[in-house]
Motif scaffolding. Structure first.
Motif, PDB file in Angstrom:
ATOM      1  N   GLY E  91       0.854  -1.218   0.000  1.00 44.18           N
ATOM      2  CA  GLY E  91       0.000   0.000   0.000  1.00 44.18           C
ATOM      3  C   GLY E  91       0.868   1.239   0.000  1.00 44.18           C
ATOM      4  N   GLU E  92       0.378   2.323  -0.557  1.00 41.78           N
ATOM      5  CA  GLU E  92       1.233   3.516  -0.485  1.00 41.78           C
ATOM      6  C   GLU E  92       1.176   4.011   0.961  1.00 41.78           C
ATOM      7  OE1 GLU E  92      -2.524   5.252  -0.101  1.00 41.78           O
ATOM      8  OE2 GLU E  92      -1.773   3.645  -1.357  1.00 41.78           O
ATOM      9  N   ARG E  93       2.111   4.861   1.358  1.00 42.79           N
ATOM     10  CA  ARG E  93       2.311   5.181   2.769  1.00 42.79           C
ATOM     11  C   ARG E  93       1.073   5.823   3.330  1.00 42.79           C
ATOM     12  NH1 ARG E  93       7.560   8.511   3.306  1.00 42.79           N
ATOM     13  NH2 ARG E  93       8.257   6.617   2.244  1.00 42.79           N
ATOM     14  N   THR E  94       0.680   5.361   4.541  1.00 41.18           N
ATOM     15  CA  THR E  94      -0.501   5.992   5.189  1.00 41.18           C
ATOM     16  C   THR E  94      -0.111   7.418   5.521  1.00 41.18           C
ATOM     17  OG1 THR E  94      -0.087   4.018   6.500  1.00 41.18           O
ATOM     18  CG2 THR E  94      -2.221   5.081   6.784  1.00 41.18           C
ATOM     19  N   VAL E  95      -0.852   8.346   4.982  1.00 42.57           N
ATOM     20  CA  VAL E  95      -0.523   9.751   5.276  1.00 42.57           C
ATOM     21  C   VAL E  95      -1.459  10.201   6.386  1.00 42.57           C
ATOM     22  CG1 VAL E  95      -0.503  12.083   4.404  1.00 42.57           C
ATOM     23  CG2 VAL E  95       0.179  10.156   2.908  1.00 42.57           C
ATOM     24  N   THR E 137      16.150   4.136  20.007  1.00 46.38           N
ATOM     25  CA  THR E 137      14.752   4.598  19.843  1.00 46.38           C
ATOM     26  C   THR E 137      14.728   6.043  19.373  1.00 46.38           C
ATOM     27  OG1 THR E 137      14.684   3.522  22.012  1.00 46.38           O
ATOM     28  CG2 THR E 137      12.593   4.108  21.033  1.00 46.38           C
ATOM     29  N   ILE E 138      15.647   6.849  19.945  1.00 47.00           N
ATOM     30  CA  ILE E 138      15.656   8.263  19.525  1.00 47.00           C
ATOM     31  C   ILE E 138      15.935   8.340  18.027  1.00 47.00           C
ATOM     32  CG2 ILE E 138      16.930  10.440  19.798  1.00 47.00           C
ATOM     33  CD1 ILE E 138      17.306   9.550  22.797  1.00 47.00           C
ATOM     34  N   ILE E 139      16.920   7.583  17.581  1.00 47.39           N
ATOM     35  CA  ILE E 139      17.226   7.618  16.131  1.00 47.39           C
ATOM     36  C   ILE E 139      15.992   7.173  15.339  1.00 47.39           C
ATOM     37  CG2 ILE E 139      18.632   6.503  14.345  1.00 47.39           C
ATOM     38  CD1 ILE E 139      20.931   6.438  16.381  1.00 47.39           C
ATOM     39  N   ALA E 140      15.322   6.141  15.854  1.00 42.66           N
ATOM     40  CA  ALA E 140      14.113   5.649  15.141  1.00 42.66           C
ATOM     41  C   ALA E 140      13.079   6.765  15.048  1.00 42.66           C
ATOM     42  CB  ALA E 140      13.544   4.452  15.898  1.00 42.66           C
ATOM     43  N   THR E 141      12.943   7.543  16.145  1.00 36.85           N
ATOM     44  CA  THR E 141      11.942   8.643  16.080  1.00 36.85           C
ATOM     45  C   THR E 141      12.386   9.662  15.042  1.00 36.85           C
ATOM     46  OG1 THR E 141      13.132   9.353  18.047  1.00 36.85           O
ATOM     47  CG2 THR E 141      10.869   8.616  18.368  1.00 36.85           C
ATOM     48  N   GLY E 142      13.715   9.846  14.958  1.00 40.32           N
ATOM     49  CA  GLY E 142      14.189  10.777  13.920  1.00 40.32           C
ATOM     50  C   GLY E 142      13.723  10.316  12.552  1.00 40.32           C
ATOM     51  N   PHE E 143      14.004   9.064  12.232  1.00 37.86           N
ATOM     52  CA  PHE E 143      13.602   8.555  10.899  1.00 37.86           C
ATOM     53  C   PHE E 143      12.088   8.630  10.751  1.00 37.86           C
ATOM     54  CE2 PHE E 143      17.295   7.319   8.715  1.00 37.86           C
ATOM     55  CZ  PHE E 143      18.246   6.928   9.644  1.00 37.86           C
ATOM     56  N   LEU E 144      11.397   8.370  11.871  1.00 41.43           N
ATOM     57  CA  LEU E 144       9.908   8.417  11.815  1.00 41.43           C
ATOM     58  C   LEU E 144       9.467   9.813  11.364  1.00 41.43           C
ATOM     59  CD1 LEU E 144       7.088   7.329  12.672  1.00 41.43           C
ATOM     60  CD2 LEU E 144       7.570   8.262  14.928  1.00 41.43           C
ATOM     61  N   ARG E 151       6.685  12.357   1.800  1.00 41.99           N
ATOM     62  CA  ARG E 151       6.100  11.159   1.194  1.00 41.99           C
ATOM     63  C   ARG E 151       7.161  10.370   0.435  1.00 41.99           C
ATOM     64  NH1 ARG E 151       0.910   9.840   0.009  1.00 41.99           N
ATOM     65  NH2 ARG E 151       0.085  11.873   0.615  1.00 41.99           N
ATOM     66  N   ASN E 152       8.117  11.082  -0.192  1.00 38.53           N
ATOM     67  CA  ASN E 152       9.054  10.345  -1.049  1.00 38.53           C
ATOM     68  C   ASN E 152      10.299   9.888  -0.278  1.00 38.53           C
ATOM     69  OD1 ASN E 152      10.337  12.741  -0.525  1.00 38.53           O
ATOM     70  ND2 ASN E 152       9.460  13.670  -2.387  1.00 38.53           N
ATOM     71  N   PHE E 153      10.404  10.264   0.985  1.00 39.18           N
ATOM     72  CA  PHE E 153      11.587   9.840   1.753  1.00 39.18           C
ATOM     73  C   PHE E 153      11.444   8.360   2.078  1.00 39.18           C
ATOM     74  CE2 PHE E 153      15.120  10.354   4.628  1.00 39.18           C
ATOM     75  CZ  PHE E 153      14.905   9.377   5.580  1.00 39.18           C
ATOM     76  N   SER E 154      12.382   7.549   1.651  1.00 36.91           N
ATOM     77  CA  SER E 154      12.224   6.126   2.018  1.00 36.91           C
ATOM     78  C   SER E 154      13.598   5.507   2.233  1.00 36.91           C
ATOM     79  CB  SER E 154      11.533   5.378   0.883  1.00 36.91           C
ATOM     80  OG  SER E 154      12.511   5.145  -0.130  1.00 36.91           O
ATOM     81  N   ILE E 155      13.627   4.457   3.060  1.00 37.30           N
ATOM     82  CA  ILE E 155      14.905   3.789   3.382  1.00 37.30           C
ATOM     83  C   ILE E 155      14.784   2.392   2.803  1.00 37.30           C
ATOM     84  CG2 ILE E 155      16.547   3.541   5.304  1.00 37.30           C
ATOM     85  CD1 ILE E 155      13.683   4.511   6.797  1.00 37.30           C
ATOM     86  N   SER E 156      15.841   1.898   2.244  1.00 35.24           N
ATOM     87  CA  SER E 156      15.742   0.547   1.642  1.00 35.24           C
ATOM     88  C   SER E 156      15.733  -0.473   2.769  1.00 35.24           C
ATOM     89  CB  SER E 156      16.949   0.296   0.746  1.00 35.24           C
ATOM     90  OG  SER E 156      17.952  -0.327   1.523  1.00 35.24           O
ATOM     91  N   LEU E 222      10.478  -1.516  11.726  1.00 35.42           N
ATOM     92  CA  LEU E 222       9.122  -1.813  12.265  1.00 35.42           C
ATOM     93  C   LEU E 222       8.168  -0.695  11.871  1.00 35.42           C
ATOM     94  CD1 LEU E 222       8.580  -3.569  15.562  1.00 35.42           C
ATOM     95  CD2 LEU E 222       7.408  -1.410  15.387  1.00 35.42           C
ATOM     96  N   ILE E 223       8.635   0.562  12.096  1.00 40.94           N
ATOM     97  CA  ILE E 223       7.758   1.694  11.758  1.00 40.94           C
ATOM     98  C   ILE E 223       7.483   1.674  10.255  1.00 40.94           C
ATOM     99  CG2 ILE E 223       7.597   4.223  11.762  1.00 40.94           C
ATOM    100  CD1 ILE E 223       7.557   3.175  14.553  1.00 40.94           C
ATOM    101  N   TYR E 224       8.527   1.384   9.496  1.00 41.42           N
ATOM    102  CA  TYR E 224       8.399   1.412   8.025  1.00 41.42           C
ATOM    103  C   TYR E 224       7.339   0.402   7.600  1.00 41.42           C
ATOM    104  CZ  TYR E 224       9.990   1.698   3.185  1.00 41.42           C
ATOM    105  OH  TYR E 224      10.056   1.897   1.834  1.00 41.42           O
TER     106      TYR E 224
END
Lengths: 90, 500, 122, 615, 231
Positions: E91-95, E137-144, E151-156, E222-224
Motif C-alpha cells: 500500500g502507499e504510505r498511510t498519510v 529509539t531516539i534515532i528511530a523517532t528521527g527517521f519516523l 512522502r518520497n523519503f524512504s529507506i531501503s 518496524l515503523i516502516y
C-alpha cells in the motif's frame, strides 16, 4: 522537602487522571493521546524517583513510538469505539 | 563435550541474526540452516547430558559473576533430560516442516524457520536458566514466536487465535512481573538457588501471594484449566507441524517452570493440594470437551491439555514415585503427541476446517500415515503393548501408594473417555468407506515427513516393549528435582569452569 | 507519617490503581484497541511499582558522576531499573505485535468489537 | 518352561508373517496362518504339562508365566476352538477383502487368550487382556456395518471393565508390593475390610463385562452378530470363557476368605440366573439367527455363572463342564449360521427355509449342537444341566432352580425355532440353487458336533482335567473323583447296570439320524408355504407367510410385560445425558477473548480467597 | 450488570494487592542489602563504568539483554510476517495529515540533530544515563519524523536488515570472545580503563553501541512496515 512531595503528588494525580480519561474516552485518538500523557507522567515520576535511564527509555518508547503505532493502527482501522455512530474515515 | 550449555541458546540466536543476511545470497539456506542448528543443539545437549550423568550437575555462569549475582545456567539430570527431549523434538518438527507446504515462498519460509528455531531455543532457555527474571524473558521469547507462528497462515482466522493468545500471554507476563517484584522486594535477589536458600526468611503471607502470582503467570504457559481458553484455538490455527511443536516442547517448558517454582523455589515438600486440584480440574474439563469435538486438531489439543493436567496431578503428589511417573508421562507425551499432530496434519492436509468427518476412510488412500496415527492413538490412551501404558501404570501405582482413591478412579474414568473418542476417530479412519463427497483429497506425504513419523513411531515401540531403557534416566531426574539442597549447594557454592 | 512513608504509599497506591484501571479497560471495553491500551496501562503500573520498590528516600541516581565516586551508601537500587528497562522494551514489542494483529483482524472481520470476533469457539 | 515362550514367539512371528507376507497372495497367507495355529496347537497339546512357569522382571515388577491345572481346562477349549475355527475361517472368509488384517487379528486374539491363561501375575494378565480387547474390537468392526454404534459400545464396556480391573491391580500392587496372583491370594487377609470388599467387586466387574453378565451384557448381541461368523465362533466360544476363568479365581480363592463373602457369591448367582432367563426370552424374540445365537450365548453364560457362583464342588463341576460344552456347541452353531449365510447370503429366519435337503451335513451338525444346547440326554448338555440342578437342589436354592428350569425350557423354544427356521419347513423356489457348504467348512462343524456327542457318552474325558483343576483350586473330595457325588454318575462311572440301557438310547438315536437323512430325500411332499396354520394369529397382508413368521407370537405376548424394560434403553439415555453434560463443559471456551481475560482474573480471585486452605 | 461484577472482582483484587504492598511490614522485613550492594561496589572497582544500570544491563545481566534484543528482533520479524503483503501491492504510505510547510522545513532542520542526540546517548551509555535502547529509539523517532513529513523519503529495507543482522551477530560474537578470552560467555575481557573516561568499562560501551545500532535499525524497519500497511 515538601517540594519533592508536591511534585510526586501532582504527577501521580496527572497519571491517574490521564488513565481514567484514556479508558472512558470514546474517541480512540484522544484515548491514545491520553496514553502518551500517561507515559509522560511516568517519565517525570521516574526522574523524580532517581531512575534517569528508565525515564529516558519511557520517554523514547512510551511517549513517542507507542503513541505513533497506536495512531497508525487507528488510521488503518476504525476511529471510534462504537463504530455505529460515526465511521469517520479520512 | 561439544560446548557448554550457553551454546544451546547463543548458537540459535546467532543463526537467527545470520539467516536474513545469508538469505539474501543463497535462498535455500534459509530452510537448511535451522535444521543444522537444531541438529547441533540435539547433539550438544545429548553429549552434555551424558557428561553430567557421571560428573553431576554442571553450572555455567554468564559474564563471569558467581551465581547469586550473575545469571547462571544449571544443566542437571532433570534439566538436561528435558533439554535433550525438547531439542530432539524441535529437530523432528523441523524435519517434518522442511517442505511441508509447497506454496510457502521464500520470505514467509525464512520467518517461519526463524520463529521455530527461537521457539525451541526459548523453551530450552526456560528449562536451563537459574534466574527468575531470565526465565521471564525466555517466556516472552517463546510467547512472541508462538503468536507469530499461530498467525502464520493468512487465510484462516489465525489472527483471532493469535490475538486471544496474546491477551492471555501479556496478562500472564504482568502477573509474573508482580510475583518477581514481591520476591525481589522481600529477598533482594533474583537467583533461584538464593531464593530457595532463604525462602523461609520471607513472611508466610507474602510467600503464598507470590506463589499465587507465579502459578497464574506460568499457568497460562502450562495451560491449566481456567487459563487455557486460548490453547485449542492456537493449536488449531497454527500450521500443522507447529501444533506438534506446541504440544511437544512449549507445554513441557511451562510445566517445568511451574514444577521448578513449586518444588525448588518455595521448597514445598509433601503432597501439594493446589497442584493436584488444578491438575484434576484441567484433566476432567479438557478430556470431556475433547469428547465433543468435531475438528481433529482441536480434539488433539484438548487431549494434550488433559494429559498435561494428569502430569500436574502426578507432580502434585510430591513423592518420588509421583515425580517419576510425571516425568515418564511427560516423556511419553512429548513423543506421542507430536506423532499424532504431524500425522493428523498429513491426513487433513487439503482442508482448512479439518473436520474429523473429512478423514472418513482415509486409511484406504493413505494407509501408512493412518496406521501411524492409530499407533499414536493407541499409545496415548494407554493400551498395553505401547509406551503410554507403562506411564499410566506408574501414575496409578504412585497414587495407590498415597492411597488417593479418588484420583485413581478419576484417572481411569478419564482414560475410558479418552479411549472412546480416540477409537471414534480410528473407526472413521479405518472402517468407513472412502466417499468422494465427504472425505478430503489425499495428500502424498513428503519423504522427510515420513522419516520424522517413523522415528517417533520407533521410539514409541522401543519404550513400549522395553521400558527399562528410559526408566534409569527418569529416576535420576526425579531425584534431582526432589532434593533442593543439592541444587542450592551446587549453584551457590561454585560454578565449575570446565575447559572443553 | 513522615514523607518517605507518604511517597511510598503514594507511588504503590497509584501503581495498584493503574493496574486496576488497566484491568477494567481490558475486561469491559469492547474495542480491541481499547483493550491494548488497557494492557499498556497495566504495564505502566507495574513498571512504576518496580521502580517504587527500588526507591530510597533521599537517595541519588545510581550514576557515579566524577565528583562522588564513594556515594555508594545513599544510592537508589539499580537492579529494578535494569529490570524495568527490559520490561518496557518487551511491553513495546508485544504491543507492536498486538496492533499488527488488530490490523489483520480488521482486514478479515471489518470490525474491532471483540464480541463479533468469535469464530473459534467450543 | 521355554515352550510357553516359544509359543508366544511363534504367535508373534506368525501374526507378523500373515500380515506382511500375506499381501503377496492368499494361499501363502492361509498356509502361514494354519501353520502357526498347527505349530502352537501341537506344541501346546504335547509340550505343556501343568507345573511352575518362568519368572522375569520388567520395570521393577516380578512377573511370571506358567500353566496351572485349572487354566489347563480353559487352554484346551481355547486351543481346540482356535484350531477348528481357524480351518473353518480360511474357507469361510475366502472372498472377503483385507484378510491379512483379519487373520493377523485372529492370531493376536488367540495369543492373548493363551497369554491370559499362562500369566501367573496380574500385570501380564492385564496386558494380554487389553490386547485381547482391542484385537477383538478390530474384528467386531471388521465388516464395517454400523461401526460407530456397535464398536464404540463394545470398546466402552470393555474399557470400563478393563480399567476397573486395573484399579484393583494397582491397589493390590501398592498393598502387597507384588503382583503375583499366588502372593495376592496368600496375604489377601492382610487387607482391611473395606479394601477386601472393593477389590473383588472391581475384579468381578471386569470379568462380568467379558462374560456378559446381565447389567454389563449390552455390548454382546451387537458384537457377536456384527463380527464375521468364523471369528464369532471363537469369540463367543472361547473369549467369554476368559471372563469365567477370572470369575472362578476371584469367587473361589478370594471371596472365600472374606468373612461374610457368602453374599457376593449369592448375588452373582442370582445375576447369572436373571441373565439366563432374560437372555433366553430375548433370544426367542429375534428374527436374525446371529442375534438369536448371541442372546442364547449370553443365556448359556448365565447358566455357567450360576454354577460357578454357587461354588459347591458339584456346582463348580457343572459350571466348568457346561463352559466346555457351551464352547463346543455354540461355536458349531455360529459356524452353521456362517455356512448358511455364505451359501444363501442371508441369516434371517423369515427369508430362508427348507435347506434340509440342500445342506444335509450342516443340518446334521446343527441338529447335534441344538440337542446339546437344549440338554437332551445323549449329548453333553444334559449332563451339565443335570449336575447343575442337582447341586442347586443340594444347596437348596429353590427359587433359583425354578428360574433356571424356566429358562432352560424356554431355551428349547428358540432351539426349535433355529432348526425349523433354517432347515425344516417347505422349500422355496428362490433357494433351489443352494448347494452344500464346502468340505473345509463342514468338517470342523462335524468334528465339534462329534465332540459334543462324545462328551455326552464319555463325560470322563473332560471331567478328569476339571477334577484336577478343582483340586488345584482347593476343593477336597471324599473319593478323588468329584463326579461320584452326582447320582447319574456313580453308576455310570464304573459300568454298572445303567450302561446297557444307555447304549440302547444311543443306538436308537443314531438309527433315527441315519433314517431321517436318507429317507427324507425322496418322499418329501412339496407344498406351497402359504397353506400353513398361523397358530391362530391373523397374519397381516405384507408378511410373506414363511414358516417362522410370528413363530412364538402367543408366548411372546405372554412375557411382553417382562421384556418391556430394556437395559439398553437405560444405557443410551445415560450416555445421552453424559454427552449433554460434556457439551456444557465444552461451552466453557466461549471463544470471546475478553471472557478468557475474565476467567484469568476470576482464577486469581479464587486462589487469593482460598489461599489458606489450598496451600 | 457485567461491569458491576468486574468492578467487584477488581475491588477484591485491589484489596489483596493493597494488603501486600501497602502494609508497613512489607517495608519492615525487606532485605535491603541484597545483590545491589555487590553490583554498586563492583561497577566502580572492577568494571569502572560510571552508570551502574548500564553495567547491570550489559554485563551482570547481559543474558537478559541478549534475550531482550531477540524479543525486539522477533517483534520486528513477526510484524513483517503478520502484515506480509505480496511485493506488488504494498500500500502507499498511510498519510496521517498532509505535512504543512512548517513541518517540512522543520523536519529537515531537526532530523540531523535527533540523529546526533541518539548517537550521543548510546555512545555515552556507560557514563551518562541512557544507552543502546534509548539511543536507538531516539534515532528511530528521527527517521519516523522524516517518513511522516516527506512522502518520497524512504529507506531501503535491505540496508536496515543488514545493519540489524550485523549488529546482532557482532553482539553474540563479542559474547563468544568473552567465552574464549575471559572464561565465560559475555565476560568483560577488554581492559576497563579509568572510571568516567570515555574509553572505560571494557566491552560494555562496545556492546551497548552495537545494541544501539540494532535497536535503531529494527524500530525503523518496524515503523516502516506498519506505515506501509494499507488498511
Amino acid at each position: 522537602m515538601e517540594y519533592l512531595l508536591f511534585t510526586i503528588g501532582f504527577l501521580l494525580l496527572v497519571l491517574i487522571g490521564a488513565a481514567l480519561y484514556a479508558v472512558y474516552q470514546k474517541d480512540l485518538l484522544y484515548a491514545v493521546i491520553a496514553t502518551g500523557v500517561i507515559s509522560l507522567a511516568l517519565t517525570g515520576l521516574f526522574l523524580v524517583l532517581q531512575a534517569p535511564d528508565v525515564a529516558l527509555t519511557e520517554a523514547a518508547i512510551g511517549v513517542a513510538l507507542t503513541t505513533i503505532i497506536f495512531i497508525i493502527t487507528i488510521r488503518n482501522t476504525v476511529r471510534f469505539e462504537d463504530e455505529k455512530d460515526k465511521k469517520m474515515k479520512h | 563435550m561439544v560446548g557448554t550449555p550457553v551454546f544451546l541458546i547463543a548458537i540459535p540466536l546467532l543463526a537467527a541474526f545470520l539467516i536474513p543476511l545469508i538469505g539474501m545470497i543463497w535462498k535455500e539456506s534459509v530452510r537448511i540452516i535451522p535444521g543444522l542448528v537444531l541438529a547441533y543443539m540435539t547433539v550438544l545437549s545429548a553429549s552434555l547430558y551424558l557428561f553430567i550423568l557421571e560428573n553431576g550437575t554442571y553450572v555455567e555462569t554468564i559474564a563471569g559473576w558467581q551465581a547469586p549475582w550473575g545469571i547462571d545456567l544449571v544443566f542437571s539430570p532433570l534439566t538436561g533430560l528435558l533439554a535433550t527431549i525438547m531439542t530432539f523434538m524441535g529437530f523432528i518438527v523441523w524435519l517434518y516442516s522442511y517442505r511441508f507446504k509447497s506454496n510457502v515462498e521464500f520470505e514467509a519460509a525464512k520467518k517461519y524457520f526463524i520463529f521455530l528455531m527461537l521457539l525451541v531455543a526459548g523453551s530450552v532457555g526456560i528449562v536451563i536458566t537459574g534466574d527468575i527474571f531470565n526465565q521471564f524473558v525466555f517466556i516472552e521469547i517463546v510467547g512472541i514466536s508462538a503468536y507469530a507462528l499461530t498467525a502464520f497462515y493468512t487465510g484462516r482466522n489465525s489472527a483471532e487465535a493469535a490475538f486471544k493468545y496474546l491477551i492471555m500471554g501479556s496478562l500472564s507476563a504482568s502477573a509474573l512481573l508482580i510475583a518477581i517484584i514481591i520476591v525481589y522486594a522481600q529477598l533482594g535477589t533474583l537467583n533461584m538457588a538464593e531464593i530457595a536458600a532463604n525462602i523461609d526468611q520471607m513472611n508466610v503471607h507474602y510467600r503464598i501471594i507470590a506463589m499465587i502470582f507465579f502459578i497464574i503467570g506460568i499457568g497460562v504457559e502450562a495451560e491449566i484449566f481456567p487459563l487455557n481458553g486460548w490453547a485449542p484455538d492456537a493449536y488449531t490455527e497454527a500450521p500443522g507441524p507447529v501444533g506438534g511443536a506446541f504440544s511437544g516442547i512449549v507445554v513441557k517448558a511451562g510445566i517445568y517452570a511451574m514444577v521448578r517454582m513449586m518444588f525448588t523455589l518455595f521448597d514445598i515438600s509433601g503432597p501439594m493440594k493446589i497442584l493436584i486440584v488444578i491438575g484434576l480440574v484441567t484433566l476432567i474439563v479438557a478430556e470431556t470437551s475433547a469428547l465433543r469435538q468435531e475438528k481433529l486438531k482441536r480434539m488433539l489439543a484438548y487431549s494434550s491439555i488433559g494429559q498435561m493436567g494428569l502430569v500436574l496431578v502426578a507432580f502434585g503428589m510430591g513423592t518420588k514415585a509421583g515425580v517419576f511417573a510425571a516425568l515418564f508421562l511427560m516423556l511419553n507425551h512429548a513423543i506421542i503427541k507430536p506423532l499424532l499432530f504431524l500425522s493428523g496434519s498429513f491426513l487433513t492436509f487439503n482442508t482448512t476446517e479439518k473436520y474429523i468427518s473429512q478423514i472418513t476412510g482415509m486409511a484406504k488412500k493413505m494407509p501408512v500415515v493412518s496406521v501411524l496415527f492409530a499407533l499414536g492413538a493407541l499409545a496415548i490412551s494407554g493400551l498395553p503393548p505401547f509406551s503410554g501404558f507403562w506411564s499410566k501404570l506408574s501414575v496409578l501405582t504412585a497414587a495407590a501408594d498415597e492411597n488417593l482413591m479418588l484420583i485413581i478412579a478419576l484417572v481411569l474414568i478419564i482414560s475410558v473417555i479418552e479411549i472412546v473418542y480416540y477409537f471414534r476417530v480410528i473407526n472413521r479412519l479405518f472402517f468407513f468407506e472412502y466417499d468422494e463427497s465427504v472425505s478430503v483429497k489425499p495428500h502424498k506425504p513428503g519423504f522427510n515427513g515420513m522419516i520424522a513419523l517413523f522415528i517417533l513411531a520407533g521410539l514409541i515401540l522401543l519404550i513400549g516393549f522395553y521400558p527399562a531403557s528410559v526408566t534409569g534416566y527418569l529416576d535420576l531426574a526425579a531425584d534431582d528435582l526432589l532434593n533442593t539442597h543439592q541444587y542450592i549447594d551446587k549453584v551457590l557454592q561454585l560454578g565449575q569452569s570446565i575447559i572443553q | 507519617m513522615d514523607t518517605a512513608e507518604l511517597i511510598r504509599l503514594g507511588v504503590y497506591g497509584t501503581s495498584i490503581l493503574l493496574i486496576l484501571i488497566g484491568l477494567y479497560a481490558v475486561l469491559t471495553k469492547k474495542s480491541l484497541i481499547k483493550i491494548i491500551i488497557g494492557l499498556s496501562i497495566i504495564d505502566g503500573g507495574i513498571h512504576l511499582l518496580l521502580i517504587g520498590i527500588g526507591y530510597v528516600k533521599g537517595g541519588t541516581a545510581p550514576i557515579f558522576s566524577p565528583g562522588s565516586e564513594d556515594a555508594v551508601a545513599r544510592m537508589v537500587d539499580p537492579v529494578p531499573q535494569a529490570l524495568v528497562l527490559t520490561a518496557i522494551v518487551i511491553g513495546f514489542g508485544v504491543t507492536a505485535v498486538a496492533l499488527s494483529l488488530i490490523i489483520r483482524l480488521y482486514r478479515h472481520h471489518n470490525t474491532l468489537n471483540i464480541d463479533e470476533i468469535k469464530n473459534l469457539k467450543w | 518352561m521355554e515352550t510357553i515362550l516359544t509359543i508366544f514367539i511363534i504367535f508373534i512371528a506368525g501374526t507378523a508373517a500373515t500380515y506382511f507376507l500375506g499381501k503377496l497372495n492368499g494361499v501363502l497367507r492361509s498356509i502361514l496362518f494354519l501353520a502357526t495355529l498347527a505349530a502352537t496347537g501341537w506344541l501346546f497339546f504335547t509340550g505343556i504339562t501343568p507345573e511352575s512357569g518362568i519368572e522375569f522382571r520388567i520395570l521393577g515388577i516380578t512377573m511370571g508365566w506358567g500353566i496351572t491345572p485349572f487354566s489347563y481346562i480353559f487352554a484346551i477349549i481355547v486351543m481346540g476352538l482356535a484350531l477348528l475355527s481357524g480351518i473353518y475361517a480360511v474357507k469361510a472368509m475366502e472372498d472377503e477383502k483385507n484378510l491379512n488384517f483379519f487373520f493377523a487379528n485372529f492370531l493376536l486374539t488367540v495369543m492373548s487368550m493363551m497369554g491370559i491363561l499362562f500369566s501367573l501375575d496380574l500385570i501380564s494378565f492385564f496386558i494380554f487382556w487389553e490386547i485381547m480387547t482391542w484385537s477383538s474390537y478390530f474384528m467386531v468392526v471388521f465388516t464395517g456395518k454400523d461401526v460407530q454404534k456397535v464398536g464404540i459400545k463394545y470398546i466402552l464396556f470393555s474399557a470400563i471393565g478393563a480399567y476397573a480391573m486395573l484399579m484393583a491391580i494397582v491397589f493390590i500392587y501398592s498393598f502387597t508390593g507384588s503382583v503375583l496372583i499366588g502372593d495376592f491370594i496368600d496375604n489377601f487377609h492382610l487387607f482391611d475390610t473395606q479394601m477386601q470388599w472393593l477389590i473383588p467387586i472391581l475384579l468381578l466387574t471386569g470379568f462380568g463385562v467379558k462374560s456378559a453378565l446381565m447389567p454389563l451384557h449390552v455390548w454382546a448381541p451387537g458384537a457377536y452378530s456384527n463380527s464375521p461368523m468364523s471369528y464369532t465362533a471363537m469369540f463367543s466360544g472361547a473369549l467369554s470363557k476368559m471372563g469365567i476363568y477370572g470369575m472362578v479365581i476371584v469367587l473361589i480363592l478370594i471371596v472365600q476368605q472374606i468373612p461374610n463373602g457368602y453374599w457376593i457369591k449369592e448375588v452373582i448367582a442370582w445375576m447369572g440366573g436373571i441373565t439366563a432367563a432374560m437372555a433366553t426370552l430375548w433370544a426367542i424374540k429375534q428374527d436374525d439367527a446371529k442375534k438369536m445365537l448371541a442372546y442364547s450365548s449370553i443365556g448359556q453364560l448365565g447358566y455357567i455363572i450360576v454354577g460357578v457362583a454357587i461354588g459347591t464342588p458339584l456346582a463348580m463341576l457343572a459350571g466348568l463342564f457346561m463352559a466346555v460344552m457351551h464352547g463346543i456347541f455354540k461355536s458349531t452353531l455360529f459356524m452353521v449360521v456362517g455356512a448358511v449365510e455364505r451359501q444363501t447370503g442371508t441369516s434371517n429366519f423369515t427369508e430362508v427355509t427348507g435347506l434340509i435337503r440342500k445342506m444335509p451335513w450342516t443340518f446334521l451338525a446343527a441338529l447335534m449342537s441344538i440337542i446339546a444346547l437344549a440338554g437332551i440326554p445323549p449329548l453333553g448338555g444334559f449332563i451339565g444341566k443335570w449336575m447343575l440342578y442337582e447341586s442347586l437342589m443340594g444347596s437348596n436354592h429353590y427359587l433359583l432352580i425354578i428360574m433356571i428350569f424356566f429358562s432352560s425350557t424356554a431355551a428349547f423354544l428358540y432351539c426349535f425355532k433355529f432348526l425349523f427356521g433354517f432347515f425344516l419347513g417347505q422349500e422355496e423356489k428362490e433357494w433351489s440353487h443352494v448347494k452344500e457348504a464346502p468340505a473345509m467348512m463342514v468338517i470342523p462343524m462335524l468334528i465339534l458336533a462329534g465332540f459334543a456327542f462324545l462328551l455326552g457318552i464319555f463325560p470322563g474325558l473332560i471331567l478328569k482335567p476339571i477334577n484336577e483343576g478343582m483340586q488345584f483350586l482347593g476343593y477336597v473330595s471324599t473319593t478323588n473323583r468329584f463326579w461320584e457325588m452326582s447320582i447319574i454318575f456313580n453308576d455310570w462311572g464304573n459300568a454298572v447296570v445303567m450302561m446297557p440301557i444307555f447304549y440302547w438310547i444311543i443306538g436308537v438315536f443314531v438309527f433315527f439320524l441315519v433314517f431321517l437323512t436318507i429317507k427324507g430325500y425322496k418322499t418329501t411332499r412339496y407344498v406351497s408355504t402359504k397353506d400353513i396354520s398361523t397358530s391362530g394369529e391373523i397374519p397381516k397382508e405384507h408378511e410373506n407367510l414363511t414358516f417362522t413368521m410370528g413363530f412364538m407370537q402367543p408366548f411372546l405376548r405372554a412375557v411382553a410385560p417382562v421384556m418391556k424394560r430394556q437395559i439398553d434403553k437405560y444405557y443410551t439415555s445415560i450416555g445421552n445425558g453424559l454427552e449433554a453434560l460434556f457439551d456444557f463443559t465444552r461451552r466453557i471456551n466461549t471463544g470471546n477473548g475478553q471472557t478468557y481475560a475474565l476467567y484469568f482474573v476470576v482464577f486469581i480471585i479464587i486462589l487469593l480467597l482460598f489461599k489458606d486452605s489450598l496451600f | 450488570m457485567k461491569k458491576a461484577i468486574v468492578i467487584f472482582f477488581l475491588a477484591v483484587f485491589g484489596y489483596f494487592m493493597a494488603i501486600t504492598f501497602l502494609s508497613p511490614e512489607f517495608e519492615a522485613d525487606r532485605n535491603r542489602n541484597g545483590v545491589k550492594d555487590f553490583y554498586l561496589e563492583k561497577t566502580v572497582s572492577d568494571l569502572k563504568t560510571a552508570n551502574t544500570v548500564t553495567a547491570i544491563v550489559v554485563n551482570f545481566r547481559g543474558f537478559d539483554t541478549l534475550g531482550e534484543v531477540t524479543v525486539l528482533f522477533l517483534a520486528a520479524t513477526a510484524l513483517g510476517s503478520i502484515l506480509f503483503k505480496k511485493r506488488h501491492h504494498i500500500g502507499e504510505r498511510t498519510v496521517l495529515y498532509p505535512a504543512s510547510t512548517i513541518v517540512g522545513s522543520g523536519a529537515k532542520l531537526i532530523f540531523p540533530a535527533i540523529i546526533l542526540l541518539g548517537a550521543y546517548v548510546f555512545i555515552h551509555g556507560h557514563l551518562t544515563p541512557g544507552g543502546g535502547f534509548q539511543g536507538g529509539t531516539i534515532i528511530a523517532t528521527g527517521f519516523l519524523l522524516m517518513l511522516i513529513s516527506y512522502r518520497n523519503f524512504s529507506i531501503s529495507h535491505n540496508i536496515l536488515s543488514v545493519i540489524e543482522s550485523l549488529a546482532g551477530i557482532l553482539f553474540v560474537v563479542f559474547g563468544f570472545m568473552g567465552l574464549i578470552y575471559g572464561g565465560s560467555f559475555l565476560e568483560n575481557f577488554m581492559g576497563t580503563g579509568i572510571l568516567n573516561d570515555l574509553f572505560s568499562g571494557g566491552v560494555i560501551p562496545v556492546i551497548y553501541i552495537l545494541v544501539g545500532f540494532k535497536v535503531a535499525a529494527e524500530l525503523t524497519g518496524l515503523i516502516y512496515t506498519i506505515l506501509h500497511e494499507k488498511g
